[in-house]
Design a protein around this motif. Structure first.
Motif, mmCIF file in Angstrom:
data_model
loop_
_atom_site.group_PDB
_atom_site.id
_atom_site.type_symbol
_atom_site.label_atom_id
_atom_site.label_comp_id
_atom_site.label_asym_id
_atom_site.label_seq_id
_atom_site.Cartn_x
_atom_site.Cartn_y
_atom_site.Cartn_z
ATOM 1 N N PHE A 24 13.244 -6.085 -1.893
ATOM 2 C CA PHE A 24 13.189 -4.717 -1.392
ATOM 3 C C PHE A 24 12.149 -3.885 -2.137
ATOM 4 N N THR A 25 12.261 -3.848 -3.465
ATOM 5 C CA THR A 25 11.360 -3.035 -4.275
ATOM 6 C C THR A 25 9.910 -3.476 -4.092
ATOM 7 N N ASN A 26 9.661 -4.761 -4.208
ATOM 8 C CA ASN A 26 8.289 -5.258 -4.117
ATOM 9 C C ASN A 26 7.701 -5.101 -2.721
ATOM 10 N N THR A 27 8.514 -5.246 -1.687
ATOM 11 C CA THR A 27 7.998 -5.092 -0.325
ATOM 12 C C THR A 27 7.467 -3.687 -0.108
ATOM 13 N N PHE A 28 8.256 -2.689 -0.474
ATOM 14 C CA PHE A 28 7.805 -1.317 -0.257
ATOM 15 C C PHE A 28 6.631 -0.958 -1.162
ATOM 16 N N ARG A 29 6.614 -1.479 -2.360
ATOM 17 C CA ARG A 29 5.480 -1.219 -3.249
ATOM 18 C C ARG A 29 4.210 -1.868 -2.699
ATOM 19 N N MET A 30 4.332 -3.085 -2.205
ATOM 20 C CA MET A 30 3.151 -3.802 -1.716
ATOM 21 C C MET A 30 2.590 -3.206 -0.433
ATOM 22 N N LEU A 31 3.404 -2.504 0.333
ATOM 23 C CA LEU A 31 2.880 -1.871 1.543
ATOM 24 C C LEU A 31 1.818 -0.820 1.222
ATOM 25 N N HIS A 33 -0.461 -1.345 -1.021
ATOM 26 C CA HIS A 33 -1.587 -2.117 -1.559
ATOM 27 C C HIS A 33 -2.016 -3.126 -0.502
ATOM 28 N N GLU A 34 -2.961 -2.767 0.321
ATOM 29 C CA GLU A 34 -3.398 -3.664 1.397
ATOM 30 C C GLU A 34 -3.750 -5.058 0.896
ATOM 31 N N SER A 35 -4.332 -5.169 -0.294
ATOM 32 C CA SER A 35 -4.724 -6.471 -0.805
ATOM 33 C C SER A 35 -3.511 -7.354 -1.086
ATOM 34 N N SER A 36 -2.342 -6.763 -1.214
ATOM 35 C CA SER A 36 -1.128 -7.524 -1.502
ATOM 36 C C SER A 36 -0.560 -8.213 -0.269
ATOM 37 N N ILE A 37 -0.976 -7.793 0.904
ATOM 38 C CA ILE A 37 -0.397 -8.311 2.138
ATOM 39 C C ILE A 37 -0.602 -9.823 2.256
ATOM 40 N N ASN A 38 -1.652 -10.348 1.681
ATOM 41 C CA ASN A 38 -1.919 -11.784 1.779
ATOM 42 C C ASN A 38 -1.260 -12.603 0.677
ATOM 43 N N GLN A 39 -0.415 -11.978 -0.130
ATOM 44 C CA GLN A 39 0.287 -12.729 -1.163
ATOM 45 C C GLN A 39 1.314 -13.643 -0.505
ATOM 46 N N PRO A 40 1.652 -14.754 -1.156
ATOM 47 C CA PRO A 40 2.577 -15.729 -0.558
ATOM 48 C C PRO A 40 3.879 -15.136 -0.042
ATOM 49 N N ALA A 41 4.413 -14.127 -0.712
ATOM 50 C CA ALA A 41 5.683 -13.541 -0.253
ATOM 51 C C ALA A 41 5.563 -12.938 1.138
ATOM 52 N N PHE A 42 4.351 -12.585 1.549
ATOM 53 C CA PHE A 42 4.167 -11.935 2.838
ATOM 54 C C PHE A 42 3.527 -12.838 3.883
ATOM 55 N N ILE A 43 3.274 -14.064 3.536
ATOM 56 C CA ILE A 43 2.718 -14.967 4.538
ATOM 57 C C ILE A 43 3.882 -15.482 5.357
ATOM 58 N N ASP A 44 4.243 -14.694 6.305
ATOM 59 C CA ASP A 44 5.388 -14.933 7.167
ATOM 60 C C ASP A 44 4.964 -14.442 8.544
ATOM 61 N N GLN A 63 -2.436 13.029 7.431
ATOM 62 C CA GLN A 63 -3.015 12.873 6.108
ATOM 63 C C GLN A 63 -4.023 11.722 6.123
ATOM 64 N N SER A 64 -4.925 11.748 5.154
ATOM 65 C CA SER A 64 -5.870 10.639 5.017
ATOM 66 C C SER A 64 -5.127 9.402 4.529
ATOM 67 N N ALA A 65 -5.739 8.244 4.688
ATOM 68 C CA ALA A 65 -5.141 6.997 4.210
ATOM 69 C C ALA A 65 -4.884 7.069 2.710
ATOM 70 N N THR A 66 -5.789 7.689 1.985
ATOM 71 C CA THR A 66 -5.626 7.828 0.535
ATOM 72 C C THR A 66 -4.398 8.661 0.204
ATOM 73 N N GLU A 67 -4.198 9.762 0.928
ATOM 74 C CA GLU A 67 -3.031 10.610 0.691
ATOM 75 C C GLU A 67 -1.734 9.870 1.004
ATOM 76 N N VAL A 68 -1.730 9.112 2.084
ATOM 77 C CA VAL A 68 -0.539 8.345 2.461
ATOM 78 C C VAL A 68 -0.194 7.340 1.365
ATOM 79 N N VAL A 69 -1.200 6.625 0.877
ATOM 80 C CA VAL A 69 -0.986 5.633 -0.174
ATOM 81 C C VAL A 69 -0.469 6.301 -1.443
ATOM 82 N N GLU A 70 -1.011 7.454 -1.790
ATOM 83 C CA GLU A 70 -0.551 8.174 -2.988
ATOM 84 C C GLU A 70 0.924 8.548 -2.867
#
Length: 137
Positions: A24-31, A33-44, A63-70
């Motif tokens: 749960f925690t890592n999924t929401f955190r990784m959302l 971080h676009e670069s995290s999407i290709n990590q093994p946990a998300f290759i589904d 909001q801008s993409a940067t603001e959303v990520v922040e």
């Protein structure tokens, strides 16, 4: 902003997390971080099918993409007091080594930091003994 399809999009993600056993925690955190999407946990296949819907939804935010990520990073911690790390710190303290507890407390003092070691963000190993905790534990 809210859209009428948001509840279904969120429920689909929660269902995918459940069926794929995603943390749960890592999924929401990784959302956030676009670069995290290709990590093994998300290759589904399910998650990869869901992800474009989510990015399309984000693109409709005012909001801008940067603001959303922040905002996402400010509300989704990288580290939480995971039971196996707390137990490790307690065992070391009982044995007379408080350094493990001090390091855990140091990490938990800044749970939203981008520089937290994977040691503190990784769920317990598969097959690790599961146990139940209670409020006030």
């Amino acid at each position: 902003t809210a859209e009428k399809e948001d509840a279904a999009l969120i429920q689909e993600l929660l269902d995918l997390m459940h069926t794929s056993h995603l943390d749960f925690t890592n999924t929401f955190r990784m959302l956030s971080h676009e670069s995290s999407i290709n990590q093994p946990a998300f290759i589904d296949a399910g998650f990869l099918a869901w992800h474009p819907q989510w990015t399309a939804r984000l693109s409709r935010q005012p909001q801008s993409a940067t603001e959303v990520v922040e905002v996402m990073r400010a509300h989704n911690p990288a580290a939480i007091p995971r039971n196996h790390k707390v137990e490790e710190a307690l065992a070391a303290a009982v044995a007379g080594d408080l350094s493990v507890m001090h390091r855990l407390l140091e990490v938990l003092a800044t749970p939203f930091s981008e520089n937290i070691s994977a040691e503190y963000t990784t769920p317990p190993p598969t097959g690790a003994e599961a146990y139940q905790t209670f409020c006030g534990t």
